[in-house]
Design a protein around this motif. Structure first.
Motif, PDB file in Angstrom:
ATOM      1  N   THR A  84       0.825  -1.199   0.000  1.00 39.07           N
ATOM      2  CA  THR A  84       0.000   0.000   0.000  1.00 39.07           C
ATOM      3  C   THR A  84       0.866   1.259   0.000  1.00 39.07           C
ATOM      4  N   LYS A  85       0.246   2.405  -0.269  1.00 36.02           N
ATOM      5  CA  LYS A  85       0.987   3.660  -0.311  1.00 36.02           C
ATOM      6  C   LYS A  85       1.393   4.151   1.071  1.00 36.02           C
ATOM      7  N   HIS A  86       0.530   3.939   2.065  1.00 36.68           N
ATOM      8  CA  HIS A  86       0.780   4.544   3.368  1.00 36.68           C
ATOM      9  C   HIS A  86       0.808   3.558   4.532  1.00 36.68           C
ATOM     10  N   CYS A  87       0.383   2.321   4.316  1.00 39.43           N
ATOM     11  CA  CYS A  87       0.240   1.380   5.439  1.00 39.43           C
ATOM     12  C   CYS A  87       1.065   0.110   5.277  1.00 39.43           C
ATOM     13  N   GLY A  88       2.144   0.177   4.531  1.00 35.72           N
ATOM     14  CA  GLY A  88       2.961  -1.023   4.348  1.00 35.72           C
ATOM     15  C   GLY A  88       2.215  -2.066   3.545  1.00 35.72           C
ATOM     16  N   TRP A  89       2.313  -3.330   3.994  1.00 36.22           N
ATOM     17  CA  TRP A  89       1.599  -4.394   3.307  1.00 36.22           C
ATOM     18  C   TRP A  89       0.132  -4.376   3.715  1.00 36.22           C
ATOM     19  N   GLY A  90      -0.701  -4.797   2.814  1.00 34.79           N
ATOM     20  CA  GLY A  90      -2.130  -4.874   3.090  1.00 34.79           C
ATOM     21  C   GLY A  90      -2.741  -6.030   2.317  1.00 34.79           C
ATOM     22  N   VAL A  91      -4.032  -6.202   2.468  1.00 35.53           N
ATOM     23  CA  VAL A  91      -4.751  -7.279   1.784  1.00 35.53           C
ATOM     24  C   VAL A  91      -5.953  -6.681   1.073  1.00 35.53           C
ATOM     25  N   GLU A  92      -6.158  -7.086  -0.165  1.00 38.91           N
ATOM     26  CA  GLU A  92      -7.337  -6.628  -0.896  1.00 38.91           C
ATOM     27  C   GLU A  92      -8.105  -7.818  -1.454  1.00 38.91           C
ATOM     28  N   ALA A  93      -9.386  -7.597  -1.684  1.00 37.70           N
ATOM     29  CA  ALA A  93     -10.239  -8.654  -2.234  1.00 37.70           C
ATOM     30  C   ALA A  93      -9.883  -8.903  -3.695  1.00 37.70           C
ATOM     31  N   ASP A  94      -9.903 -10.168  -4.074  1.00 37.71           N
ATOM     32  CA  ASP A  94      -9.632 -10.532  -5.461  1.00 37.71           C
ATOM     33  C   ASP A  94     -10.904 -11.040  -6.134  1.00 37.71           C
ATOM     34  N   GLU A  95     -12.028 -10.843  -5.445  1.00 39.04           N
ATOM     35  CA  GLU A  95     -13.346 -11.189  -5.974  1.00 39.04           C
ATOM     36  C   GLU A  95     -14.380 -10.433  -5.147  1.00 39.04           C
ATOM     37  N   PHE A  96     -15.630 -10.425  -5.609  1.00 40.64           N
ATOM     38  CA  PHE A  96     -16.681  -9.779  -4.833  1.00 40.64           C
ATOM     39  C   PHE A  96     -16.984 -10.621  -3.603  1.00 40.64           C
ATOM     40  N   ILE A  97     -17.121  -9.952  -2.453  1.00 43.41           N
ATOM     41  CA  ILE A  97     -17.425 -10.629  -1.200  1.00 43.41           C
ATOM     42  C   ILE A  97     -18.691 -10.004  -0.626  1.00 43.41           C
ATOM     43  N   ASP A  98     -19.681 -10.812  -0.380  1.00 50.54           N
ATOM     44  CA  ASP A  98     -20.958 -10.301   0.111  1.00 50.54           C
ATOM     45  C   ASP A  98     -20.919 -10.098   1.630  1.00 50.54           C
ATOM     46  N   ASN A 161     -14.384  -2.789   6.883  1.00 51.42           N
ATOM     47  CA  ASN A 161     -15.344  -3.567   6.088  1.00 51.42           C
ATOM     48  C   ASN A 161     -15.345  -5.033   6.497  1.00 51.42           C
ATOM     49  N   CYS A 162     -14.533  -5.381   7.507  1.00 50.20           N
ATOM     50  CA  CYS A 162     -14.464  -6.748   8.013  1.00 50.20           C
ATOM     51  C   CYS A 162     -14.558  -6.739   9.535  1.00 50.20           C
ATOM     52  N   ALA A 182     -20.619  -5.383   2.023  1.00 48.17           N
ATOM     53  CA  ALA A 182     -20.214  -5.890   0.707  1.00 48.17           C
ATOM     54  C   ALA A 182     -18.861  -5.286   0.316  1.00 48.17           C
ATOM     55  N   ILE A 183     -17.995  -6.127  -0.238  1.00 44.62           N
ATOM     56  CA  ILE A 183     -16.636  -5.700  -0.590  1.00 44.62           C
ATOM     57  C   ILE A 183     -16.396  -5.969  -2.073  1.00 44.62           C
ATOM     58  N   GLU A 184     -15.965  -4.942  -2.777  1.00 47.42           N
ATOM     59  CA  GLU A 184     -15.723  -5.057  -4.214  1.00 47.42           C
ATOM     60  C   GLU A 184     -14.307  -5.582  -4.492  1.00 47.42           C
ATOM     61  N   PRO A 185     -14.086  -6.179  -5.659  1.00 50.68           N
ATOM     62  CA  PRO A 185     -12.732  -6.594  -6.032  1.00 50.68           C
ATOM     63  C   PRO A 185     -11.768  -5.417  -5.996  1.00 50.68           C
ATOM     64  N   LYS A 186     -10.557  -5.653  -5.528  1.00 48.89           N
ATOM     65  CA  LYS A 186      -9.477  -4.666  -5.389  1.00 48.89           C
ATOM     66  C   LYS A 186      -9.690  -3.698  -4.226  1.00 48.89           C
ATOM     67  N   GLU A 187     -10.751  -3.914  -3.455  1.00 45.93           N
ATOM     68  CA  GLU A 187     -10.983  -3.084  -2.266  1.00 45.93           C
ATOM     69  C   GLU A 187     -10.155  -3.639  -1.105  1.00 45.93           C
ATOM     70  N   ALA A 188      -9.515  -2.751  -0.362  1.00 46.61           N
ATOM     71  CA  ALA A 188      -8.689  -3.170   0.769  1.00 46.61           C
ATOM     72  C   ALA A 188      -9.547  -3.750   1.880  1.00 46.61           C
ATOM     73  N   LEU A 189      -9.077  -4.833   2.488  1.00 47.86           N
ATOM     74  CA  LEU A 189      -9.757  -5.417   3.637  1.00 47.86           C
ATOM     75  C   LEU A 189      -9.218  -4.769   4.905  1.00 47.86           C
ATOM     76  N   THR A 190     -10.100  -4.426   5.822  1.00 46.37           N
ATOM     77  CA  THR A 190      -9.701  -3.807   7.087  1.00 46.37           C
ATOM     78  C   THR A 190     -10.598  -4.310   8.211  1.00 46.37           C
ATOM     79  N   PHE A 191     -10.046  -4.309   9.430  1.00 43.54           N
ATOM     80  CA  PHE A 191     -10.894  -4.525  10.598  1.00 43.54           C
ATOM     81  C   PHE A 191     -10.360  -3.669  11.736  1.00 43.54           C
ATOM     82  N   ASP A 192     -11.173  -3.495  12.750  1.00 40.26           N
ATOM     83  CA  ASP A 192     -10.823  -2.628  13.878  1.00 40.26           C
ATOM     84  C   ASP A 192      -9.942  -3.396  14.855  1.00 40.26           C
TER      85      ASP A 192
END
Length: 201
Positions: A84-98, A161-162, A182-192
């Motif tokens: 990522t640009k500002h948060c080091g490594w991250g995880v993004e969706a590679d498909e739509f997730i409901d 979103n998680c 709902a999470i779109e493809p290429k959207e970053a996954l995050t949780f609190d």
């Protein structure tokens, strides 16, 4: 059982779940008494009830083979680790997730509080800033530093979103990442990171 009110049933259920998670099987009768009452008064199914208290259905359940309340038996959603640009490594969706979908299990070494503290100070001494430990309950922590998967790279957000949930799977505590929306493809996954696991003792 007529004397049990809905409030008493919910209190009994919560108390029983805490004892069960602490390893005391004497809470089983209290748990099922509350379960039967709540299921009857709220007209909910076994699957709905187990889902609401984060208990995975098993072959011992009365539900069908098509039961959807076995998230950890499902395949992980397609995700990928990205820089990522500002948060080091991250995880993004590679498909739509409901919304509500199981995404991936948070895995790692199960360590006690003493080893967790030792590792923390060792890493601090080495100026390591990435710490991948999730506290499950007293003397049970999941450390994904050395034995983890993509889930350890999911970043924090105050508007995630998680969500991370603690589940009972055949008597074993397991942590799952689920979609809070709902999470779109290429959207970053995050949780609190400041979440509180249900029924933590």
């Amino acid at each position: 059982m007529m004397w049990i009110t809905a409030l008493n049933a919910h209190v009994a259920l919560t108390y029983a779940m805490k004892i069960v998670y602490a390893g005391n099987s004497s809470a089983i009768n209290m748990f099922y008494m509350a379960f039967v009452f709540i299921s009857y008064t709220h007209n909910i199914s076994n699957v709905q009830f187990c889902r609401s208290v984060h208990i995975s259905c098993t072959s011992a359940c009365a539900c069908s083979e098509n039961c959807t309340n076995r998230p950890f038996d499902q395949e992980d959603k397609k995700v990928k680790v990205v820089k990522t640009k500002h948060c080091g490594w991250g995880v993004e969706a590679d498909e739509f997730i409901d919304k509500g979908d199981y995404i991936i299990e948070y895995v790692g070494e199960a360590i006690d509080d003493a080893l967790c503290e030792k590792r923390f100070w060792d890493m601090k001494g080495k100026r390591v800033t990435n710490f991948y430990v999730v506290a499950v309950r007293k003397d049970l922590n999941i450390d994904a530093q050395f034995k983890g998967n993509e889930s350890r790279f999911i970043n924090h957000s105050c508007d995630p979103n998680c969500i991370m949930e603690k589940w009972d799977v055949n008597g074993e505590t397991r942590l799952g990442i689920f979609a809070a929306k709902a999470i779109e493809p290429k959207e970053a996954l995050t949780f609190d990171y400041g979440y509180r696991l249900s029924f933590t003792t």
